[in-house]
Structures are given as C-alpha cells and as structure tokens.
Write a protein that holds these residues in place. Structure first.
Motif, PDB file in Angstrom:
ATOM      1  N   ARG A  59     107.612   1.160  24.664  1.00  0.00           N
ATOM      2  CA  ARG A  59     106.394   0.377  24.867  1.00  0.00           C
ATOM      3  C   ARG A  59     106.218  -0.553  23.667  1.00  0.00           C
ATOM      4  O   ARG A  59     105.502  -0.268  22.718  1.00  0.00           O
ATOM      5  N   ARG A  60     106.902  -1.676  23.719  1.00  0.00           N
ATOM      6  CA  ARG A  60     106.899  -2.641  22.622  1.00  0.00           C
ATOM      7  C   ARG A  60     105.774  -3.658  22.796  1.00  0.00           C
ATOM      8  O   ARG A  60     105.387  -3.991  23.926  1.00  0.00           O
ATOM      9  N   THR A  61     105.282  -4.184  21.687  1.00  0.00           N
ATOM     10  CA  THR A  61     104.260  -5.232  21.733  1.00  0.00           C
ATOM     11  C   THR A  61     104.866  -6.610  21.561  1.00  0.00           C
ATOM     12  O   THR A  61     104.158  -7.613  21.633  1.00  0.00           O
ATOM     13  N   SER A  62     106.190  -6.678  21.343  1.00  0.00           N
ATOM     14  CA  SER A  62     106.861  -7.965  21.198  1.00  0.00           C
ATOM     15  C   SER A  62     106.924  -8.670  22.549  1.00  0.00           C
ATOM     16  O   SER A  62     106.794  -8.044  23.603  1.00  0.00           O
ATOM     17  N   PRO A  64     109.628 -10.042  24.022  1.00  0.00           N
ATOM     18  CA  PRO A  64     110.726  -9.500  24.831  1.00  0.00           C
ATOM     19  C   PRO A  64     110.411  -8.105  25.371  1.00  0.00           C
ATOM     20  O   PRO A  64     110.788  -7.767  26.496  1.00  0.00           O
ATOM     21  N   GLY A  65     109.706  -7.297  24.578  1.00  0.00           N
ATOM     22  CA  GLY A  65     109.366  -5.950  25.006  1.00  0.00           C
ATOM     23  C   GLY A  65     108.421  -5.940  26.193  1.00  0.00           C
ATOM     24  O   GLY A  65     108.603  -5.168  27.150  1.00  0.00           O
ATOM     25  N   LYS A  66     107.413  -6.787  26.143  1.00  0.00           N
ATOM     26  CA  LYS A  66     106.450  -6.870  27.251  1.00  0.00           C
ATOM     27  C   LYS A  66     107.122  -7.375  28.528  1.00  0.00           C
ATOM     28  O   LYS A  66     106.853  -6.877  29.619  1.00  0.00           O
ATOM     29  N   LYS A  67     107.991  -8.349  28.382  1.00  0.00           N
ATOM     30  CA  LYS A  67     108.677  -8.890  29.555  1.00  0.00           C
ATOM     31  C   LYS A  67     109.627  -7.862  30.157  1.00  0.00           C
ATOM     32  O   LYS A  67     109.706  -7.712  31.384  1.00  0.00           O
ATOM     33  N   ALA A  68     110.344  -7.138  29.301  1.00  0.00           N
ATOM     34  CA  ALA A  68     111.272  -6.118  29.785  1.00  0.00           C
ATOM     35  C   ALA A  68     110.531  -5.054  30.581  1.00  0.00           C
ATOM     36  O   ALA A  68     110.996  -4.605  31.638  1.00  0.00           O
ATOM     37  N   ALA A  69     109.372  -4.647  30.079  1.00  0.00           N
ATOM     38  CA  ALA A  69     108.585  -3.620  30.758  1.00  0.00           C
ATOM     39  C   ALA A  69     108.133  -4.089  32.135  1.00  0.00           C
ATOM     40  O   ALA A  69     108.234  -3.350  33.124  1.00  0.00           O
ATOM     41  N   GLN A  70     107.660  -5.321  32.229  1.00  0.00           N
ATOM     42  CA  GLN A  70     107.175  -5.818  33.520  1.00  0.00           C
ATOM     43  C   GLN A  70     108.304  -6.025  34.512  1.00  0.00           C
ATOM     44  O   GLN A  70     108.127  -5.791  35.718  1.00  0.00           O
ATOM     45  N   ARG A  71     109.467  -6.424  34.040  1.00  0.00           N
ATOM     46  CA  ARG A  71     110.616  -6.533  34.947  1.00  0.00           C
ATOM     47  C   ARG A  71     110.991  -5.150  35.488  1.00  0.00           C
ATOM     48  O   ARG A  71     111.276  -4.979  36.677  1.00  0.00           O
ATOM     49  N   LEU A 103     101.953  -9.753  37.336  1.00  0.00           N
ATOM     50  CA  LEU A 103     101.585 -11.084  36.850  1.00  0.00           C
ATOM     51  C   LEU A 103     100.387 -11.023  35.905  1.00  0.00           C
ATOM     52  O   LEU A 103     100.288 -11.805  34.961  1.00  0.00           O
ATOM     53  N   ALA A 104      99.474 -10.069  36.141  1.00  0.00           N
ATOM     54  CA  ALA A 104      98.289  -9.938  35.294  1.00  0.00           C
ATOM     55  C   ALA A 104      98.649  -9.429  33.895  1.00  0.00           C
ATOM     56  O   ALA A 104      97.869  -9.591  32.953  1.00  0.00           O
ATOM     57  N   TYR A 105      99.807  -8.808  33.757  1.00  0.00           N
ATOM     58  CA  TYR A 105     100.239  -8.248  32.478  1.00  0.00           C
ATOM     59  C   TYR A 105     101.354  -9.069  31.831  1.00  0.00           C
ATOM     60  O   TYR A 105     101.796  -8.768  30.733  1.00  0.00           O
ATOM     61  N   TRP A 106     101.815 -10.088  32.541  1.00  0.00           N
ATOM     62  CA  TRP A 106     102.949 -10.892  32.060  1.00  0.00           C
ATOM     63  C   TRP A 106     102.519 -11.774  30.895  1.00  0.00           C
ATOM     64  O   TRP A 106     101.538 -12.514  30.991  1.00  0.00           O
ATOM     65  N   PRO A 107     103.265 -11.767  29.797  1.00  0.00           N
ATOM     66  CA  PRO A 107     102.889 -12.552  28.609  1.00  0.00           C
ATOM     67  C   PRO A 107     103.423 -13.980  28.662  1.00  0.00           C
ATOM     68  O   PRO A 107     104.121 -14.435  27.752  1.00  0.00           O
ATOM     69  N   GLY A 108     103.109 -14.687  29.727  1.00  0.00           N
ATOM     70  CA  GLY A 108     103.619 -16.041  29.872  1.00  0.00           C
ATOM     71  C   GLY A 108     103.100 -16.678  31.141  1.00  0.00           C
ATOM     72  O   GLY A 108     102.164 -16.177  31.775  1.00  0.00           O
TER      73      GLY A 108
END
Length: 201
Positions: A59-62, A64-71, A103-108
């Motif tokens: 559970r990264r806050t970076s 890349p970490g946030k994107k990896a989790a959502q994928r 999408l609601a959690y996606w950092p972009g």
C-alpha cells in the motif's frame, strides 16, 4: 443454500448490481443482510480492494504505487465478474463496488485510468444493471474507523464519497440513498431496493 448452487435455467449473462459509496457508508452491513436473505438467488462479489490490501499488496503512497493498486483492483474485480458470467448458475450478482469505482481513487486524469486498464467509461457503465450508492455519514452522524483496512478520516471519506457520486454519474439506473441518523432506516431502504432489483432479473 450457498452461492454455488446450480441453477438449471440460468443460461443468460447474470445482471450485475453494484453497491457503492464512500468509506463508512454501511455497505458491509447491507451486504451481510442481503447475503442472509438472498444467497439462494444471488452471487455476492467481495470488494476487490479488500482482497488486494487484505492479502498483503503493498500500500504505497507514491504515484506508481497508487496506480499499481488500482490496476490490480480493476483486474480482480473483472475476473470475479467473469467467473460469475462463465459459471451461469445465478441470474444476478451483487457487487461490493464495481470497476468504475477505481476512477474515484485514481491519481490522475480519467482518460489515463481507462487507457491503463484498456477500456472506456461507457463500456464499464454498461456492464452493470444498476448502481446503488450509499452516502457516507459525516463525523457527527456515525462515521467510524471500525474497519481495519479503512485509513480515511471523516473529511477524506466524504471527499471520496463525492468523487464516487461523480464517476457513476450518467448510469441509467443509479439510486442514491442518503445517510440518516437512524442507520436501520438506511439499511431497510437499501434492502427493499436490492430485493426489487433482484426480483426483476
């Protein structure tokens, strides 16, 4: 009778009903009641995020970490849905969140999210027969941190709830259940709606 009970007449693709909402909205309680009363007719898909994070996914806050989790969450959700589709043993499935939630959690940007997972918002909205949104209560109306995987405070939970409301906007059969001082009223409203949707499948 369990979710795996074979239905000899289920030859069509099951209808997926999404239960969504921000942290602390009451989804777990509603799903537990629904499971007890509807399990013979409905498949229940657990929250993909809980599977991912509860299973030890980093559970990264970076970024890349946030994107990896959502994928990862998207693909776990999709595979659960595909399993139910391929089994053809129920007419309906109640999902603890759907693929659009990510999408609601996606950092972009929205376009970036759907490009990364290889689909479109329109295609994902069309996958679901109905969407039930339980609104998150405020800090003074019952929000709590009883779920050990919940890391949001009341303000962040409300912000997520608002984003979820936005990402599902446009679904032709979306129902929004507002938070109430008496949670039992909210639960009863949700159950009546779920039973109505299931009976129509």
């Amino acid at each position: 009778m369990s979710d795996s009970t074979t239905c000899s007449v289920c030859t069509s693709i099951p209808r997926f009903i999404v239960l969504t909402g921000g942290p602390g909205a009451g989804k777990t309680a509603v799903l537990e009641i629904a499971r007890r009363s509807l399990s013979a007719r409905v498949a229940f898909l657990p929250e993909a995020a809980s599977i991912i994070y509860g299973g030890g996914f980093l559970r990264r806050t970076s970024l890349p970490g946030k994107k990896a989790a959502q994928r990862a969450i998207f693909h776990v959700q999709r595979e659960q849905e595909r399993m139910i589709e391929d089994e053809t043993i129920v007419h309906a499935a109640l999902c603890d969140r759907g693929t659009v939630d990510g999408l609601a959690y996606w950092p972009g940007a929205e376009a970036d999210y759907f490009r990364e997972i290889g689909t479109t918002r329109e295609a994902e909205l069309a996958r679901y027969h109905a969407v039930i949104h339980l609104r998150t209560p405020s800090a003074t109306h019952g929000y709590n941190h009883q779920n050990p995987l919940r890391i949001e405070d009341a303000a962040k939970a409300h912000a997520i709830d608002t984003r979820l409301l936005s990402v599902w906007d446009g679904h032709p059969q979306r129902y929004v259940i507002e938070s109430q001082d008496d949670f039992m009223l909210k639960l009863e409203t949700a159950m009546r709606l779920i039973e109505k949707l299931v009976s129509s499948t």
